[in-house]
Design an enzyme around this catalytic site. Structure first.
Site, PDB file in Angstrom:
ATOM      1  N   GLY A 207       0.831  -1.206   0.000  1.00  0.00           N
ATOM      2  CA  GLY A 207       0.000   0.000   0.000  1.00  0.00           C
ATOM      3  C   GLY A 207       0.859   1.247   0.000  1.00  0.00           C
ATOM      4  O   GLY A 207       2.058   1.181  -0.247  1.00  0.00           O
ATOM      5  N   ASN A 208       0.232   2.390   0.268  1.00  0.00           N
ATOM      6  CA  ASN A 208       0.984   3.647   0.315  1.00  0.00           C
ATOM      7  C   ASN A 208       0.335   4.589   1.329  1.00  0.00           C
ATOM      8  O   ASN A 208      -0.697   4.270   1.910  1.00  0.00           O
ATOM      9  CB  ASN A 208       1.050   4.268  -1.078  1.00  0.00           C
ATOM     10  CG  ASN A 208      -0.335   4.543  -1.622  1.00  0.00           C
ATOM     11  OD1 ASN A 208      -1.031   5.416  -1.143  1.00  0.00           O
ATOM     12  ND2 ASN A 208      -0.751   3.752  -2.612  1.00  0.00           N
ATOM     13  N   HIS A 209       0.970   5.742   1.507  1.00  0.00           N
ATOM     14  CA  HIS A 209       0.560   6.653   2.583  1.00  0.00           C
ATOM     15  C   HIS A 209      -0.550   7.626   2.193  1.00  0.00           C
ATOM     16  O   HIS A 209      -0.868   8.525   2.964  1.00  0.00           O
ATOM     17  CB  HIS A 209       1.755   7.478   3.050  1.00  0.00           C
ATOM     18  CG  HIS A 209       2.772   6.671   3.791  1.00  0.00           C
ATOM     19  ND1 HIS A 209       2.486   6.020   4.957  1.00  0.00           N
ATOM     20  CD2 HIS A 209       4.067   6.404   3.513  1.00  0.00           C
ATOM     21  CE1 HIS A 209       3.569   5.388   5.388  1.00  0.00           C
ATOM     22  NE2 HIS A 209       4.542   5.595   4.514  1.00  0.00           N
ATOM     23  N   SER A 210      -1.122   7.496   1.013  1.00  0.00           N
ATOM     24  CA  SER A 210      -2.100   8.499   0.591  1.00  0.00           C
ATOM     25  C   SER A 210      -3.306   8.514   1.531  1.00  0.00           C
ATOM     26  O   SER A 210      -3.899   7.477   1.816  1.00  0.00           O
ATOM     27  CB  SER A 210      -2.550   8.192  -0.844  1.00  0.00           C
ATOM     28  OG  SER A 210      -3.511   9.131  -1.216  1.00  0.00           O
ATOM     29  N   ALA A 274      -3.416   7.356  -5.321  1.00  0.00           N
ATOM     30  CA  ALA A 274      -2.102   6.744  -5.522  1.00  0.00           C
ATOM     31  C   ALA A 274      -2.365   5.268  -5.805  1.00  0.00           C
ATOM     32  O   ALA A 274      -2.892   4.544  -4.953  1.00  0.00           O
ATOM     33  CB  ALA A 274      -1.260   6.911  -4.268  1.00  0.00           C
TER      34      ALA A 274
END
Ligand code: CTP
Length: 400
Positions: A207-210, A274
Site C-alpha cells: 500500500g501507500n501513505h495516501s 495513488a
C-alpha cells in the site's frame, strides 16, 4: 444511476406566503440542490405535505418523533450544506434567536453548523414590532443571513414592508452569502482518492501513505460548485461527503472496475488516487511465515489512466497527479502526462513526509506545453478550486 449534488433543507414557516416557497424550491433545484422540506405544523394549514413531497420527490415530516432511533434532527442537520427558512415567521425568528427547539425544524436549526438563511414574510406591524426587530438584529449578529422583505401589497387591503421577496433576489442573496458558485452546474465529475492496496496474504498488503485528502477536497469543491460528483475512494478514513456518491474500493482492479463503469458519463476526471504499481501474482490463503518472505512474485497493475485515455471523448478533461521525491523534473512530468493521455498533471514533491496526510500541499500544474501554474504552499481545499478552474478552461462544450 444516482448522481447526487448539493443538499439543502427548506424550512417552511406558518405564513400565507408559504405557497411562494414552492417556486423557491424549484429554483433551488435548478441550481443543483437536492431539497428536503421541513415544514412547521402551523404551515401545513397553508400548504400540505403532499405538495412538498411531490415537488421535492422526498418524504416530508414536521414531526420530531418519527423514526427516533435514527436521531433524525441530527442526521438532517449534518446532511445539508445550507438551510433556508422561507417564509420565516415572527414566531420562528423569535424561537431561533432565543435558542428554543420544540419541533423538528427548530431542532435542526439549533443543531446545524451549515449557513442558515431566513426569508421573513409577515405583516408590516409584526415586522416592525420591537421584539421582532431585536430578534432579527440578534440573528444577524450571530452570522445568520436575514433577507429584507419586499414592500408592497399585503394579504388584506393594506400594504407596506413585509412581503415575501422575489425568488430571484432570494437566490442571488443566498448565493452571495453562502459563496455558492454554480460554474459546474450540470457537469459530472469523477474523482479517485486514497491509495489502492494489494493483498499479499489475509493480513498484509502492498500500500501507500495516501490519505485521500486531496481527492476528497476536489470532490467537495466540485459539489459546492454545482457538479454531480462520483468519488471512488480507496482505503481512506475520511468521512463521507454529503451530496457525493462514494464508491469504496480497495485494490487497483476494483478501482479499475469502478472507473470503467463511471468514466464514460463524466466530463472531468481527477485521478488523485495513488495507485499501487504492482500486485502479488497470487494471494496466499494463509498468513505467510517469515521464511516465505524472501520471494513474493509481483506482476504490474494496469495503468488505469492510460487505459481510460484511450477511450476518452475529446470533450472530457483528464487530470493526473504525480507525487515525486526530490527535485521535480518538469520534462519528465510532461512525458508522463503525454504518455498517460492526460490534459493536466499536478506534480508535487512528497519527500520528507511532506504532503501525505497533511492539510496543505504545494507543487506545479503542467499541461503538454509545460508549467501552467506554480502553486505555493496552500490548503488542499484551495488547490482543489484552482485545479477545477484550470480543468474548466480545458473543458469544451462539444457534444462528441
Ligand atoms: N495511475 C494510474 N494507474 C496506475 C498508476 C498510476 O492510473 N497503475 C495514475 C495516478 O492516479 C496518477 C498518475 O497516473 O494520476 C500518475 O501516477 P504515478 O504513480 O506518478 O505514475 P506511474 O505510472 O506509476 O509512474 P512512476 O513509474 O513514476 O511511478
Amino acid at each position: 444511476m444516482t448522481l447526487l449534488g448539493r443538499e439543502l433543507i427548506l424550512g417552511v414557516g406558518g405564513g400565507i406566503s408559504a405557497y411562494k416557497s414552492a417556486e423557491l424550491l424549484r429554483r433551488l433545484q435548478d441550481i443543483g440542490f437536492g431539497v428536503t422540506v421541513i415544514p412547521t405544523r402551523a404551515s401545513l394549514n397553508f400548504v400540505g405535505t403532499a405538495t412538498w413531497e411531490a415537488l421535492s420527490g422526498r418524504p416530508v415530516t414536521e414531526n420530531l418523533w418519527n423514526n427516533v432511533h435514527e436521531v433524525p434532527h441530527i442526521k438532517a442537520a449534518r446532511n445539508s450544506n445550507l438551510i433556508v427558512v422561507a417564509p420565516a415567521t415572527a414566531d420562528l425568528l423569535a424561537k431561533v434567536a432565543s435558542g428554543l427547539a420544540d419541533d423538528f425544524l427548530t431542532n435542526v436549526l439549533s443543531a446545524t453548523v451549515s449557513p442558515v438563511v431566513f426569508v421573513p414574510a409577515m405583516h408590516t406591524e409584526m415586522w416592525s414590532n420591537p421584539a421582532t426587530k431585536k430578534n432579527v438584529a440578534l440573528l444577524r449578529e450571530r452570522g445568520y443571513l436575514v433577507i429584507e422583505p419586499d414592500e408592497g401589497r399585503m394579504t388584506g387591503d393594506d400594504s407596506g414592508v413585509g412581503r415575501y421577496p422575489e425568488v430571484s433576489r432570494i437566490i442571488s442573496e443566498l448565493s452571495a452569502y453562502a459563496e455558492l458558485k454554480s460554474d459546474l452546474l450540470g457537469r459530472k465529475v469523477l474523482v479517485t482518492a486514497g491509495g489502492t492496496r494489494e493483498a499479499i496474504d489475509p493480513v498484509r498488503f502492498i500500500g501507500n501513505h495516501s490519505s485521500g485528502k486531496q481527492g476528497y477536497a476536489i470532490a467537495k469543491a466540485a459539489r459546492n460548485r454545482g457538479a454531480q460528483v462520483v468519488l471512488i475512494s480507496a482505503n481512506s478514513n475520511l468521512p463521507n461527503l454529503v451530496g457525493v456518491e462514494t464508491i469504496s474500493v480497495s485494490s487497483t482492479l476494483q478501482m479499475q472496475d469502478a472507473l470503467n463503469s463511471r468514466f464514460s458519463e463524466c466530463d472531468l476526471l481527477f485521478m488523485a488516487a495513488a495507485v499501487a504499481d504492482a500486485r502479488p501474482v497470487s494471494v496466499a490463503s494463509e498468513k505467510i511465515k517469515k521464511s516465505g518472505f524472501d520471494n513474493i512474485e509481483l506482476q504490474l497493475n494496469p495503468d488505469l489512466l492510460s487505459d481510460l485515455s484511450k477511450k476518452r471523448r475529446a470533450s472530457q478533461v483528464l487530470v493526473a497527479f504525480a507525487a515525486e521525491t526530490g527535485d521535480a523534473d518538469i520534462e519528465a512530468a510532461r512525458v508522463k502526462l503525454n504518455s498517460k493521455g492526460a490534459d493536466l498533471l499536478f506534480l508535487n514533491d512528497v519527500s520528507h513526509g511532506a504532503i501525505f496526510g497533511s492539510e496543505k500541499t504545494q507543487g506545479k500544474l503542467i499541461d503538454s506545453n509545460g508549467v501552467v501554474l506554480e502553486c505555493a504552499e496552500q490548503e488542499k481545499d484551495t488547490l482543489a478550486d484552482l485545479l477545477l478552474n484550470q480543468a474548466l478552461t480545458k473543458l469544451g462544450w462539444a457534444n462528441d
